[in-house]
Design an enzyme around this catalytic site. Structure first.
Site: not given
Length: 317
Positions: A108, A110
């Site tokens: 991922d 963020d």
């Protein structure tokens, strides 16, 4: 069950994390105890705390962080505010085996590869930070659908192409400590690295470029603009725009490349969703930027810094 008793002369109103050291064992350095911020008398100024550890330490493991305490009680019959309880901060031998046999690792972006939530930063730059941040928190906790949250957040401030380009020029991405070293180590091990994000491709490309990740290894949302650069929306066909989309993206990656083992690393509910049959074989929750309790407790392994992950990879050689 090992008992650790700690005398605290004063508990500050905000400690996250509070590290309590045990002197009873050289293999047990620090216990991370996450305490909620509190201004009420439930967290008294004078107390004694008993900590109970239910998971045995694997002395042969290179990972230095022991399990989070299973219980913490204030000895005036009032319970200490402890929002996160888990014993998965030490990887099992099975977790290490899967990690070290991985063909690819999907990160991922963020609050994982980067310390910020990209849409929150862009919204703040455009003057709508607070309202958007609240929706992001709800989306990452899994309380609203991803597509609903994404649409609602973007419609609050409707960024133009000019604003996006201005943001990218003035606010370079801030990487989480240790992530460049982890990516380099994976590449040295011939493990492919992907960025699978609910964020926006335009904002992720500079991150991928810095880390040496090819653009075709980015699976993310796409902002759409009109001919005059006005905000139109986002591409609803991108799998990462939907709830469960990261699982679909990882499954696509796995089938396309013929990978047998794929690892997912992230912080949110959308990352946890990727841990299913046919998709990610392992989910590592990164809690160093945002600790989401409902996600962290269900992870195969919870880490608070990337040094532990790097050490596990180094130990595999």
């Amino acid at each position: 069950m090992a008992q650790l008793r700690v005398q605290c002369s004063r508990l500050p109103s905000r400690l996250s994390p509070l590290f309590l050291s045990s002197s009873s064992s050289s293999t047990s350095p620090s216990l991370p105890l996450h305490q909620q911020s509190s201004s009420d008398p439930l967290c008294p100024p004078e107390c004694s705390i008993s900590l109970s550890c239910t998971t045995k330490l694997d002395v042969g493991s290179p990972i230095s962080r022991p399990p989070v305490v299973a219980e913490a009680i204030v000895h005036d019959s009032r319970r200490l505010c402890v929002p996160y309880i888990s014993d998965n901060t030490l990887p099992s031998q099975e977790v290490l085996k899967i990690l070290r046999s991985g063909d690819a690792v999907c990160f991922d972006v963020d609050s994982t590869v980067c310390i910020d939530e990209g849409i929150d930063e862009l919204a703040n730059f455009c003057g709508a930070g607070e309202a958007v941040a609240e929706l992001t928190k709800r989306a990452m906790g899994g309380s609203v659908s991803l597509q609903e949250a994404l649409s609602a957040r973007l419609n609050i401030f409707k960024p133009s192409l000019a604003q996006l380009n201005d943001f990218l020029s003035k606010r370079p991405p801030r990487l989480s400590p240790g992530i460049p070293e982890v990516v380099k180590k994976l590449k040295d091990m011939n493990v492919d690295v992907y960025l699978v994000s609910g964020g926006f491709r335009q904002m992720i490309k500079p991150v991928a470029s810095f880390l040496g990740i090819p653009p075709e290894n980015i699976y993310a949302n796409q902002l759409l603009f009109g001919s005059a650069g006005d905000f139109v929306g986002f591409d609803p066909e991108e799998p990462t725009s939907k709830t469960g989309g990261k699982a679909v993206a990882v499954e696509m990656i796995k089938k396309k490349q013929g990978y047998k083992v794929v690892v997912m690393v992230g912080d949110g509910a959308t990352d946890l969703e990727a841990r299913r049959e046919g998709s990610a074989d392992l989910f590592i929750c990164y809690g160093g930027a945002q600790l989401r309790q409902s996600v962290a407790g269900r992870a195969d392994w919870l880490i608070f810094n990337f040094d532990d992950l790097l050490e596990a990879l180094r130990f595999s050689n």
